[in-house]
Design an enzyme around this catalytic site. Sequence first.
Site, PDB file in Angstrom:
ATOM      1  CG  ASP A  13      -1.946  -6.485  -6.238  1.00 14.27           C
ATOM      2  OD1 ASP A  13      -1.521  -5.826  -5.274  1.00 14.27           O
ATOM      3  OD2 ASP A  13      -2.063  -7.720  -6.201  1.00 14.27           O
ATOM      4  CB  SER A  14       2.644  -5.914  -5.568  1.00 12.04           C
ATOM      5  OG  SER A  14       1.917  -6.910  -4.874  1.00 12.04           O
ATOM      6  N   GLY A  46       5.027  -5.741   0.094  1.00 11.16           N
ATOM      7  CA  GLY A  46       4.792  -5.744   1.539  1.00 11.16           C
ATOM      8  C   GLY A  46       6.021  -5.742   2.418  1.00 11.16           C
ATOM      9  CB  CYS A  76      -1.663  -3.195  -4.030  1.00 13.22           C
ATOM     10  SG  CYS A  76      -0.199  -3.542  -3.024  1.00 13.22           S
ATOM     11  CG  ASN A  77      -5.018  -4.666   1.365  1.00  6.81           C
ATOM     12  OD1 ASN A  77      -5.876  -4.171   2.063  1.00  6.81           O
ATOM     13  ND2 ASN A  77      -5.286  -5.652   0.516  1.00  6.81           N
ATOM     14  CB  THR A  78       1.556  -2.891   0.535  1.00  2.00           C
ATOM     15  OG1 THR A  78       1.456  -4.141   1.227  1.00  2.00           O
ATOM     16  CG2 THR A  78       2.817  -2.182   0.973  1.00  2.00           C
ATOM     17  CD  GLU A 156       2.138 -14.189  -6.431  1.00  2.00           C
ATOM     18  OE1 GLU A 156       2.429 -14.762  -7.492  1.00  2.00           O
ATOM     19  OE2 GLU A 156       1.610 -13.062  -6.375  1.00  2.00           O
ATOM     20  CB  CYS A 196      -2.730  -9.104   1.895  1.00  2.00           C
ATOM     21  SG  CYS A 196      -1.670  -9.515   0.476  1.00  2.00           S
ATOM     22  CB  THR A 197      -5.453  -8.399  -3.112  1.00  2.00           C
ATOM     23  OG1 THR A 197      -4.078  -8.201  -3.461  1.00  2.00           O
ATOM     24  CG2 THR A 197      -6.140  -7.056  -2.939  1.00  2.00           C
ATOM     25  CG  HIS A 198      -1.313 -12.335  -2.694  1.00  2.88           C
ATOM     26  ND1 HIS A 198      -1.098 -11.020  -3.002  1.00  2.88           N
ATOM     27  CD2 HIS A 198      -0.596 -13.055  -3.595  1.00  2.88           C
ATOM     28  CE1 HIS A 198      -0.272 -10.946  -4.048  1.00  2.88           C
ATOM     29  NE2 HIS A 198       0.032 -12.167  -4.420  1.00  2.88           N
TER      30      HIS A 198
END
Length: 279
Positions: A13-14, A46, A76-78, A156, A196-198
Amino acid sequence: MDTKATYPIGMFDSGVGGLTVLKALRQRMPCEDVIYLGDTARLPYGTKSPQTVTRYGVQCSAELVKRDIKLLVVACNTASAMALTAIREAYPDVPVIGVVEPGARAACAVTKNQTIAVLATESTIAGGAYQRAIHHLVPTARTMGHPCSLFVALAEEGWIDGAVPEAVAARYLDPVFNPASGSVDPVIPDTLVLGCTHFPLLAPAIRTVTPPSVTIVDSAATTAETVFDELTRLGLTRSGTGCGKTAYLTTDDVPRFARTGTRFLGTPITENEIELVDL
């Protein structure tokens, strides 16, 4: 059992958002070893161009592939929206699973009025990957894409509840779920995809803005199920009753990865468990 079944699953992931997918994977497949890479030096993905996201995604994949993984999860969705094809072309011998298609499947399975809102980063929304995936499954479905990039920073920083995230959620989502009187577009989505995974960390704040009847879809559990199905199909599931091991890689700031990652994963990550890598 195929010897390859003992190889680890690779995941990137990012940053630390993909740890929500790892958590679901651990619950579904506790025996599997996993290598998780968080590209924290270059987040967020993103707001970057498709070309840049694709380059980053292929580089992250290369780092994992060289460690003899049996399957790659683009958590990561992006990157799933923009780089999946390039990654599959670069590593044709490694099964690659993204998070967009499982999330779209979950949304299509629960929607009743076929109106689905997708919350994601600017790049994911602009790329239209969720819209395409949903329409492929339900051609008559209506999708509404809403970029909510500030959610990433809030997650974050750990600002996941209270007045600030609730105010941000209201700013983003009030036009969707509480349209002005006399709106020409009165159809309210009955399904909301956290693209988005966040974003799952902000689900309680998001829920304060959405009607109770709205189903919130998190693609993590569906992605884990997709990984299980693919490994089963390939005969690569790892048998046994012991707990699988997780190796953590990051491209920057090991202490921050440990601190923030612990919040996302829900279990402690110590600094000595994390390897710093240079991509």
